[in-house]
Design a protein around this motif. Structure first.
Motif, PDB file in Angstrom:
ATOM      1  N   LYS A   1      30.309 -37.475 -57.165  1.00  0.00           N
ATOM      2  CA  LYS A   1      31.831 -37.814 -57.099  1.00  0.00           C
ATOM      3  C   LYS A   1      32.376 -38.030 -55.917  1.00  0.00           C
ATOM      4  CE  LYS A   1      31.353 -33.482 -59.884  1.00  0.00           C
ATOM      5  NZ  LYS A   1      29.925 -33.461 -59.665  1.00  0.00           N
ATOM      6  N   GLU A   2      31.735 -38.477 -54.809  1.00  0.00           N
ATOM      7  CA  GLU A   2      32.287 -38.984 -53.633  1.00  0.00           C
ATOM      8  C   GLU A   2      31.161 -40.123 -53.124  1.00  0.00           C
ATOM      9  OE1 GLU A   2      33.312 -36.652 -50.390  1.00  0.00           O
ATOM     10  OE2 GLU A   2      34.302 -35.120 -51.561  1.00  0.00           O
ATOM     11  N   PRO A   3      31.488 -41.115 -52.265  1.00  0.00           N
ATOM     12  CA  PRO A   3      30.680 -42.194 -51.872  1.00  0.00           C
ATOM     13  C   PRO A   3      29.473 -41.536 -51.027  1.00  0.00           C
ATOM     14  CG  PRO A   3      33.205 -42.832 -51.417  1.00  0.00           C
ATOM     15  CD  PRO A   3      33.146 -41.158 -51.956  1.00  0.00           C
TER      16      PRO A   3
ATOM     17  N   HIS B   1      30.257 -40.167 -47.237  1.00  0.00           N
ATOM     18  CA  HIS B   1      31.271 -39.145 -47.250  1.00  0.00           C
ATOM     19  C   HIS B   1      30.318 -37.714 -47.253  1.00  0.00           C
ATOM     20  CE1 HIS B   1      35.123 -41.257 -48.231  1.00  0.00           C
ATOM     21  NE2 HIS B   1      34.466 -41.952 -47.122  1.00  0.00           N
ATOM     22  N   LEU B   2      29.190 -38.154 -47.496  1.00  0.00           N
ATOM     23  CA  LEU B   2      28.083 -36.896 -47.645  1.00  0.00           C
ATOM     24  C   LEU B   2      27.099 -36.824 -46.811  1.00  0.00           C
ATOM     25  CD1 LEU B   2      27.508 -37.655 -51.786  1.00  0.00           C
ATOM     26  CD2 LEU B   2      28.974 -35.962 -50.785  1.00  0.00           C
TER      27      LEU B   2
ATOM     28  N   ARG C   1      27.583 -30.548 -50.493  1.00  0.00           N
ATOM     29  CA  ARG C   1      27.926 -31.778 -50.011  1.00  0.00           C
ATOM     30  C   ARG C   1      26.636 -32.755 -49.485  1.00  0.00           C
ATOM     31  NH1 ARG C   1      33.028 -32.886 -49.761  1.00  0.00           N
ATOM     32  NH2 ARG C   1      32.404 -34.898 -48.539  1.00  0.00           N
TER      33      ARG C   1
ATOM     34  N   GLN D   1      29.040 -32.344 -54.921  1.00  0.00           N
ATOM     35  CA  GLN D   1      29.680 -33.396 -54.682  1.00  0.00           C
ATOM     36  C   GLN D   1      28.666 -34.771 -54.471  1.00  0.00           C
ATOM     37  OE1 GLN D   1      33.208 -33.587 -54.763  1.00  0.00           O
ATOM     38  NE2 GLN D   1      32.643 -31.524 -55.477  1.00  0.00           N
TER      39      GLN D   1
END
Length: 749
Positions: free
Chosen positions: A612-614, A617-618, A704, A735
């Protein structure tokens, strides 16, 4: 003995001629690409004469004496036999290919490209063109220096440019001039050689010239390298196939008779030179044939005929090679433009003449000559390789009337590339580097040819042999490789699904990109073909290790079982079914039963949920949540395959295990240590102590993480709210990328 200036001039020419690929350049020739006359040629005029004119050229007049003077008659004859063995094998291979494929404009390029493919043909064709264009300058220089022998004060550069201009005018008129001239040239060469043989007289001390007497720095192989180009040049008749009365009869006979006849001529010449002149004259006088001739000026006439005909022939051949390359779009298409009824390639002619002018103006061609030799040797090697592969793969369409065993052609190919190293290792490296570079560039363009080549046959033979070996081999879990059946619900999307399926395959297995069309065969047949082409285009565009498979089925269950049973061959069958979370297939009412059936068919399950995030960003972590042993081992393997990709090499792998209380940590850690020892993968063990429901703990710890692997239970497939519905909160909380997996060995869990 001649004057020093004449001897020096011709010795310099001989040095230039040392490494000229005289055979191919000489007559790959106007005869290769001439316009088609109305008359049909027989074996003699269409094949034999062009080949003989190719082989009997400059080196015959200028280097044979030097070879005998160094090697002696015994070694010289051995060199001739070795060189002719390679030429003979190449002639056999050429005959086989030519009687299976009707050669058109482009000569060697056409034969190679139509067999090994556009990329390989272009990689050979470009250097071949350059060699032909540059060779024009070699022969012009040879002619000029022969004139300088009579007129020492001649301005060599101006005269060479004038000669090149005259030859260009003749080539501009048309290649038909060469057809009319071939018999005149042959007659001139015949009279010149007759003058040499008739004037033979045995010289004193001939016995000593039976043994070698190599100059300092020379040995058998260095002299062989200089002599070898003299006995080559067998491509001339092959492009005449369209103008021959009976190509399948004329090409093999004309080519092989030309090889045999010229071999006989060289044998006699070497014997005459050894027995008729002293060693100093053989080594020091490039025109030693004149001293033995009954009428010396005829030797000059023969040399002029060889140089001028070869220069004209090369200037006619080079533009036609360029024209063929341009027609296939290897080079810009405008270079293929022809003029008149015979389609004369005048634009390419101007380009070729310009290259020749530069080489003549530079003057020092000795540095370029070895590279030219490499290009032509590579051409012969490629012809042998084509014949070997065509015969070995046993393509049903490969039906030459002249048959050669593949092993014979393979020996010829190896010999050609071995001689390249003998001629000049550095030039070999440069030639190979240029060919590889050209091939790489052409391969990246992914041009689709309009003809069939033998590569599919080659890979069919290799694949068939490999599949049979794989089928006969013992299958074991430790030899497991990912063969993933990717079920695509939307062919225009599924980008992340395909991306991660490729990551998990990691060039260690294979992908089956599949789609199910629900409907009737009669109404869906056209759609199936269209979707298959669409997937195939995507596979080629993205260079995937994948096969396409689109099936028509009455329902989802039948579609999946048909794919699992029919997507592979032998032991190369799909062993893992991969579906994207949220796809329509997951909501199909037959999904639970279908997955059960897939597991019973010994196929693993992977349900992928995209991040759900690039990724940036994880956390750079790959989490594997340990559960049952078989499922856990599979997830560790998948994590390892993922990490082997360059995009994930910096990510660390964590193996996480949930325990209920702190008291069980020691036993859990010991178990984890034993597990990791067996896995031989660098991972970080993590013990999570939690009394919360397992999925809540996973959601909290891996919220994350970039990638998370979680095993699923069979019973969750049949939950009332829908298959795997209990994992929906986990999917929403994580995410990063999530993989819900099930190993078929844990079917009961």
């Amino acid at each position: 003995m001649r004057g020093e200036s004449g001897r020096a001039g011709f010795y310099n020419l001989a040095v230039v001629g040392d490494l000229i690929w005289e055979g191919e350049c000489a007559m790959q020739v106007a005869f290769l690409f001439m316009e088609k006359p109305a008359q049909k040629f027989g074996t003699f005029g269409g094949v034999f004469v062009p080949n003989v004119l190719t082989i009997l050229g400059v080196i015959l007049f200028l280097r044979s004496g030097w070879v005998v003077g160094n090697a002696g008659l015994t070694d010289a004859l051995l060199m001739l036999c070795l060189a002719n063995a390679v030429t003979f094998i190449s002639a056999l291979s050429l005959s086989a290919i030519a009687t299976n494929t009707k050669a058109q404009g482009g000569g060697a390029y056409f034969l190679i490209s139509r067999s090994l493919g556009w990329e390989f043909g272009g990689a050979i064709g470009l250097p071949l063109y350059l060699a032909q264009a540059i060779s024009v300058a070699f022969y012009v220089v040879g002619f000029t220096e022969s004139v300088q022998y009579l007129f020492p004060d001649l301005d060599a550069r101006v005269f060479s440019l004038g000669t090149l201009g005259a030859i260009t005018v003749v080539a501009w008129i048309g290649a038909s001039v060469a057809v009319k001239a071939q018999y005149v040239i042959l007659a001139t060469l015949a009279v010149s050689l007759a003058s040499f043989f008739i004037g033979f007289q045995i010289s004193d001390g001939w016995e000593a010239r039976m043994e070698p007497g190599y100059e300092e720095g020379q040995n058998f192989w260095s002299v062989f390298a200089i002599f070898f180009p003299a006995v080559t040049g067998i491509m001339s008749g092959v492009s005449m196939s369209g103008d021959l009365k009976d190509p399948t009869r004329s090409i093999p006979r004309g080519t092989l008779w030309a090889v045999a006849f010229t071999f006989f001529v060289y044998v006699l010449q070497l014997i005459w030179l050894a027995m008729g002149s002293n060693r100093d004259a053989l080594v020091g006088d490039a025109l030693v044939m004149q001293t033995l001739s009954v009428f010396p000026p005829l030797i000059i006439a023969g040399l002029w005929a060889a140089t001028l005909s070869s220069a004209l022939a090369s200037l006619v051949a080079a533009p036609r090679t360029m024209q063929a390359l341009a027609k296939d779009r290897v080079v810009p298409r405008f270079l293929s433009k022809g003029h008149g009824a015979s389609n004369e390639p005048r634009i390419a002619l101007v380009l070729s003449a310009g290259i020749s002018v530069i080489c003549v103006w530079v003057g020092d061609l000795n540095l370029i000559a070895p590279l030219i030799s490499m290009f032509f040797l590579a051409t012969y090697g490629a012809v042998n390789l084509v014949a070997a592969l065509e015969s070995w793969t046993s393509n049903p369409t490969y039906r030459p009337t002249f048959k050669v065993h593949w092993l014979v052609s393979l020996v010829g190919a190896i010999a050609c590339f071995g001689i390249m190293l003998l001629l000049n290792p550095l030039a070999t490296v440069l030639a190979v580097a240029l060919i590889v570079t050209a091939y790489t560039i052409l391969a990246r363009r992914a041009y689709r040819t309009a003809w069939g080549d033998m590569r599919s046959g080659f890979w069919f033979a290799v694949a068939c042999m490999g599949l049979l070996k794989l089928y006969a081999s013992r299958q074991h879990q430790r030899n497991w490789r990912p063969a993933i059946l990717v079920l695509m619900s939307n062919l225009k999307q599924n980008n992340q699904l395909l991306r991660f399926s490729r990551y998990l395959e990691a060039n260690k297995g294979v992908l089956f990109l599949s789609h199910i069309i629900l409907g009737d065969w009669k109404t869906s047949n056209d759609r199936q073909k269209a979707l298959t082409r669409q997937i195939d285009d995507r596979i080629l565009e993205e260079r995937m290790s994948a096969f396409s498979k689109v099936v028509i089925a009455k329902d989802f269950e039948q579609g999946v079982t048909s794919l699992l049973q029919g997507a592979g061959l032998g032991n190369l069958q799909p062993n893992t079914l991969m579906i994207e979370w949220g796809s329509g297939w997951l909501r199909d009412h037959d999904f639970p039963h279908t997955v059960h059936q897939a597991l019973e068919m010994e196929a693993n399950l992977i349900v992928y949920s995209k991040a759900k995030e690039p990724d940036s960003h994880l956390y750079s972590v790959i989490d594997v949540w340990w559960s049952a042993r078989a499922n856990g081992s599979m997830m560790i393997t998948l994590a390892h395959l993922l990490q082997s990709n360059q995009a994930w090499q910096e990510s660390r792998i964590r193996i996480l295990r949930i325990i209920r209380d702190e008291g069980g940590r020691e036993a859990a850690e010991a178990g984890m240590a034993e597990l990791l020892k067996d896995s031989r993968i660098e991972v970080e063990p993590v013990i999570v102590v939690s009394k919360d429901p397992p999925l809540e703990s996973i959601a909290r710890e891996s919220a994350r993480s970039a990638v998370t692997f979680v095993g699923v239970s069979v019973r969750t497939l049949e939950e009332e709210a829908g298959p795997l519905s209990s994992y929906a909160p986990l999917v929403d909380s994580v995410q990063g990328h999530l993989f819900l997996t099930k190993n078929w060995h844990d079917l009961e869990l």
